[in-house]
Design an enzyme around this catalytic site. Structure first.
Site, PDB file in Angstrom:
ATOM      1  N   LYS A 269     -43.786 -43.046  62.612  1.00 48.06           N
ATOM      2  CA  LYS A 269     -43.632 -43.509  61.234  1.00 48.06           C
ATOM      3  C   LYS A 269     -43.174 -44.962  61.253  1.00 48.06           C
ATOM      4  O   LYS A 269     -42.140 -45.296  61.828  1.00 48.06           O
ATOM      5  CB  LYS A 269     -42.611 -42.633  60.500  1.00 48.06           C
ATOM      6  CG  LYS A 269     -42.308 -43.143  59.088  1.00 48.06           C
ATOM      7  CD  LYS A 269     -41.475 -42.165  58.299  1.00 48.06           C
ATOM      8  CE  LYS A 269     -41.106 -42.745  56.946  1.00 48.06           C
ATOM      9  NZ  LYS A 269     -40.376 -41.783  56.117  1.00 48.06           N
TER      10      LYS A 269
ATOM     11  N   ARG B 114     -40.776 -44.643  46.723  1.00 47.71           N
ATOM     12  CA  ARG B 114     -39.345 -44.869  46.469  1.00 47.71           C
ATOM     13  C   ARG B 114     -39.079 -44.981  44.973  1.00 47.71           C
ATOM     14  O   ARG B 114     -37.990 -44.635  44.508  1.00 47.71           O
ATOM     15  CB  ARG B 114     -38.873 -46.110  47.242  1.00 47.71           C
ATOM     16  CG  ARG B 114     -38.926 -45.877  48.759  1.00 47.71           C
ATOM     17  CD  ARG B 114     -38.542 -47.108  49.555  1.00 47.71           C
ATOM     18  NE  ARG B 114     -38.800 -46.911  50.988  1.00 47.71           N
ATOM     19  CZ  ARG B 114     -38.719 -47.863  51.911  1.00 47.71           C
ATOM     20  NH1 ARG B 114     -38.365 -49.091  51.555  1.00 47.71           N
ATOM     21  NH2 ARG B 114     -38.981 -47.605  53.176  1.00 47.71           N
TER      22      ARG B 114
ATOM     23  N   LYS C 139     -35.416 -50.358  56.599  1.00 42.63           N
ATOM     24  CA  LYS C 139     -35.302 -49.227  57.536  1.00 42.63           C
ATOM     25  C   LYS C 139     -35.780 -49.606  58.936  1.00 42.63           C
ATOM     26  O   LYS C 139     -36.164 -48.735  59.721  1.00 42.63           O
ATOM     27  CB  LYS C 139     -36.090 -48.040  56.962  1.00 42.63           C
ATOM     28  CG  LYS C 139     -35.592 -47.586  55.577  1.00 42.63           C
ATOM     29  CD  LYS C 139     -36.240 -46.285  55.114  1.00 42.63           C
ATOM     30  CE  LYS C 139     -35.663 -45.810  53.779  1.00 42.63           C
ATOM     31  NZ  LYS C 139     -36.214 -44.494  53.360  1.00 42.63           N
TER      32      LYS C 139
ATOM     33  N   GLU D 201     -42.910 -42.086  71.160  1.00 41.23           N
ATOM     34  CA  GLU D 201     -42.236 -41.353  70.072  1.00 41.23           C
ATOM     35  C   GLU D 201     -42.859 -39.966  69.911  1.00 41.23           C
ATOM     36  O   GLU D 201     -42.156 -38.964  69.763  1.00 41.23           O
ATOM     37  CB  GLU D 201     -42.410 -42.105  68.742  1.00 41.23           C
ATOM     38  CG  GLU D 201     -41.443 -43.246  68.514  1.00 41.23           C
ATOM     39  CD  GLU D 201     -40.097 -42.757  68.002  1.00 41.23           C
ATOM     40  OE1 GLU D 201     -39.896 -41.524  67.871  1.00 41.23           O
ATOM     41  OE2 GLU D 201     -39.229 -43.604  67.739  1.00 41.23           O
TER      42      GLU D 201
ATOM     43  N   LYS E 234     -48.002 -42.242  60.181  1.00 35.00           N
ATOM     44  CA  LYS E 234     -47.782 -42.655  58.797  1.00 35.00           C
ATOM     45  C   LYS E 234     -47.413 -44.132  58.760  1.00 35.00           C
ATOM     46  O   LYS E 234     -46.581 -44.549  59.571  1.00 35.00           O
ATOM     47  CB  LYS E 234     -46.620 -41.819  58.250  1.00 35.00           C
ATOM     48  CG  LYS E 234     -46.191 -42.153  56.848  1.00 35.00           C
ATOM     49  CD  LYS E 234     -44.963 -41.350  56.516  1.00 35.00           C
ATOM     50  CE  LYS E 234     -44.486 -41.746  55.125  1.00 35.00           C
ATOM     51  NZ  LYS E 234     -43.233 -41.135  54.793  1.00 35.00           N
TER      52      LYS E 234
ATOM     53  N   SER F 148     -48.105 -43.471  49.472  1.00 35.13           N
ATOM     54  CA  SER F 148     -48.116 -43.841  48.058  1.00 35.13           C
ATOM     55  C   SER F 148     -48.739 -45.206  47.786  1.00 35.13           C
ATOM     56  O   SER F 148     -49.477 -45.378  46.820  1.00 35.13           O
ATOM     57  CB  SER F 148     -46.688 -43.804  47.509  1.00 35.13           C
ATOM     58  OG  SER F 148     -45.842 -44.676  48.245  1.00 35.13           O
TER      59      SER F 148
ATOM     60  N   TYR G  11     -52.213 -37.889  48.129  1.00 37.19           N
ATOM     61  CA  TYR G  11     -52.078 -37.749  46.679  1.00 37.19           C
ATOM     62  C   TYR G  11     -53.438 -37.592  46.007  1.00 37.19           C
ATOM     63  O   TYR G  11     -53.508 -37.328  44.820  1.00 37.19           O
ATOM     64  CB  TYR G  11     -51.328 -38.961  46.110  1.00 37.19           C
ATOM     65  CG  TYR G  11     -49.976 -39.160  46.771  1.00 37.19           C
ATOM     66  CD1 TYR G  11     -48.907 -38.324  46.451  1.00 37.19           C
ATOM     67  CD2 TYR G  11     -49.788 -40.133  47.747  1.00 37.19           C
ATOM     68  CE1 TYR G  11     -47.677 -38.475  47.079  1.00 37.19           C
ATOM     69  CE2 TYR G  11     -48.558 -40.295  48.371  1.00 37.19           C
ATOM     70  CZ  TYR G  11     -47.507 -39.466  48.038  1.00 37.19           C
ATOM     71  OH  TYR G  11     -46.296 -39.608  48.663  1.00 37.19           O
TER      72      TYR G  11
HETATM   73  C1  PBG Z   1     -38.412 -40.932  53.388  1.00 33.44           C
HETATM   74  C2  PBG Z   1     -39.856 -40.801  53.114  1.00 33.44           C
HETATM   75  C3  PBG Z   1     -40.660 -41.850  52.672  1.00 33.44           C
HETATM   76  C4  PBG Z   1     -41.920 -41.329  52.493  1.00 33.44           C
HETATM   77  C5  PBG Z   1     -41.886 -39.986  52.826  1.00 33.44           C
HETATM   78  N1  PBG Z   1     -40.596 -39.660  53.218  1.00 33.44           N
HETATM   79  C6  PBG Z   1     -40.294 -43.238  52.351  1.00 33.44           C
HETATM   80  C7  PBG Z   1     -39.473 -44.006  53.281  1.00 33.44           C
HETATM   81  O1  PBG Z   1     -39.432 -43.755  54.479  1.00 33.44           O
HETATM   82  O2  PBG Z   1     -38.811 -44.917  52.786  1.00 33.44           O
HETATM   83  C8  PBG Z   1     -43.062 -42.146  51.991  1.00 33.44           C
HETATM   84  C9  PBG Z   1     -44.246 -41.445  51.469  1.00 33.44           C
HETATM   85  C10 PBG Z   1     -45.142 -42.297  50.650  1.00 33.44           C
HETATM   86  O3  PBG Z   1     -44.994 -43.526  50.529  1.00 33.44           O
HETATM   87  O4  PBG Z   1     -46.059 -41.713  50.054  1.00 33.44           O
HETATM   88  N2  PBG Z   1     -37.820 -40.075  54.267  1.00 33.44           N
END
Ligand code: PBG
Length: 329
Positions: free
Chosen positions: A196, A206, A223, A239, A254, A280, A319
């Site tokens: 990720k 978010r 992050k 990972e 992701k 998203s 989505y």
């Molecule tokens: C956080 C989490 C995120 C997403 C899924 N779980 C956002 C982040 O890591 O800040 C993002 C999913 C998306 O953008 O559709 N644990």
């Protein structure tokens, strides 16, 4: 050599194109993310995710029935937690009567055969918007892992089929697997967000959960100390391999589209199913361009999903799942 070979012979009609097509999309490919909120009769559109909603539990029931009728058989649950229940260590995440736990039970009561996966991370519960405990300007790793394991157990007790840790702490899969085994949840699976990346594509998500890192002193603004550097490729393999060694049943890359090289690397390296999260921001970009009339929504949607699958995805969290299935039928 030409004219013995003419590539266009295999492209002349839809019938021949269909016959030689290597990749197809069907409802079984999808994992449907769902956003859940407190309240009754709530179906709120997310501003940066047109035609995507947060549902209260009563309307979640309706939505799940609709998905099942469309042939969509797996959901990934996220909850929007009220601000007054947030703290630094995600205490509310362990509440057996919490929104996530009730959401799991709601889906299972409505549609027992629906596969329920749950998000495991602190950020929706964190007053600082981080996936782990914040202390002295750092995100604590091992202390966070213990909470993630407890959270996973709580989801399993509520009826989740799979937990999906999205936090990127080191060693959390081992902690989660160990606790689930100790407590007798041998059949509760783990889908690990294993590669990720620290991505700008998560912005709309978010917004959906009001879970962005807060801008206050001694709290990291992003992050990058736990999610991966988009510049790195080898690290994705390390990972992912480690998560498999620790007990992950499914691994994930992701975001999706910008990381298809990573998807292929992982697919060629591991022997477990590979999931891809089309996130998203990827959804928002296409919706916005289509609204302006700049892109053909359905054509680009299908092309993106085919590309994700062609790159090696066995499972796609998207989505667009409902849009696609409606288009296919
Ligand atoms: C956080 C989490 C995120 C997403 C899924 N779980 C956002 C982040 O890591 O800040 C993002 C999913 C998306 O953008 O559709 N644990």
């Amino acid at each position: 050599m030409y004219p013995l070979r003419r590539h266009r012979r295999l492209r002349q009609s839809e019938a021949i194109r269909a016959l030689v097509r290597e990749t197809t999309i069907n409802p079984n490919d999808f994992l449907v993310p769902l956003f859940v909120v407190e309240g009754k009769g709530v179906k709120e559109e997310i501003a940066s995710m047109p035609n995507y909603y947060r549902f209260s539990l009563d309307l979640l029931e309706k939505e799940v029935k609709t998905l099942w009728k469309l042939g969509l058989k797996a959901v990934l649950l996220f909850v929007k937690v009220p601000d007054n229940l947030k703290d630094n260590s995600g205490t509310e995440a362990l509440n057996p009567e919490g929104l996530m736990q009730r959401a799991i039970m709601t889906v299972k009561n409505t549609c027992p055969d629906m596969l329920v996966m749950t998000d495991v991370a602190l950020d929706p519960y964190s007053s600082f918007g981080h996936d782990g405990i914040v202390h002295g300007g750092q995100i604590l790793n091992d202390e966070t892992n213990s909470i993630l394991a407890e959270m996973s157990l709580s989801h399993a007790q509520a009826g989740a089929d799979f937990v999906a840790p999205s936090d990127m702490m080191d060693g959390r899969i081992f902690e989660i697997r160990s606790l689930l085994e100790d407590e007798g949840f041998h059949n509760t699976g783990i889908m690990s967000y294993s590669a990720k990346y620290a991505s700008g594509f998560y912005g709309p998500f978010r917004d959906a959960l009001d879970s962005a890192p807060v801008d206050i002193k001694d709290v990291p603004k992003d992050k990058q100390t736990y999610q991966m550097d988009p510049a790195n490729r080898m690290e994705a393999i390390r990972e992912t391999q480690m998560d498999i060694d620790e007990g992950a049943d499914i691994v994930m890359v992701k975001p999706g589209l910008a990381y298809l090289d990573i998807v292929r690397d992982i697919k060629n390296t591991v022997d477990v199913p590979v999931a891809v999260y089309q996130v998203s921001g990827e959804y928002a970009m296409l919706k916005a361009a289509a609204e302006k009339g700049w892109l053909d929504h359905d054509a680009v949607m299908m092309e993106q999903l085919i590309s994700i699958k062609r790159a090696g995805a066995n499972i796609i969290a998207s989505y667009f799942a409902k849009d696609v299935v409606k288009l296919l039928s």
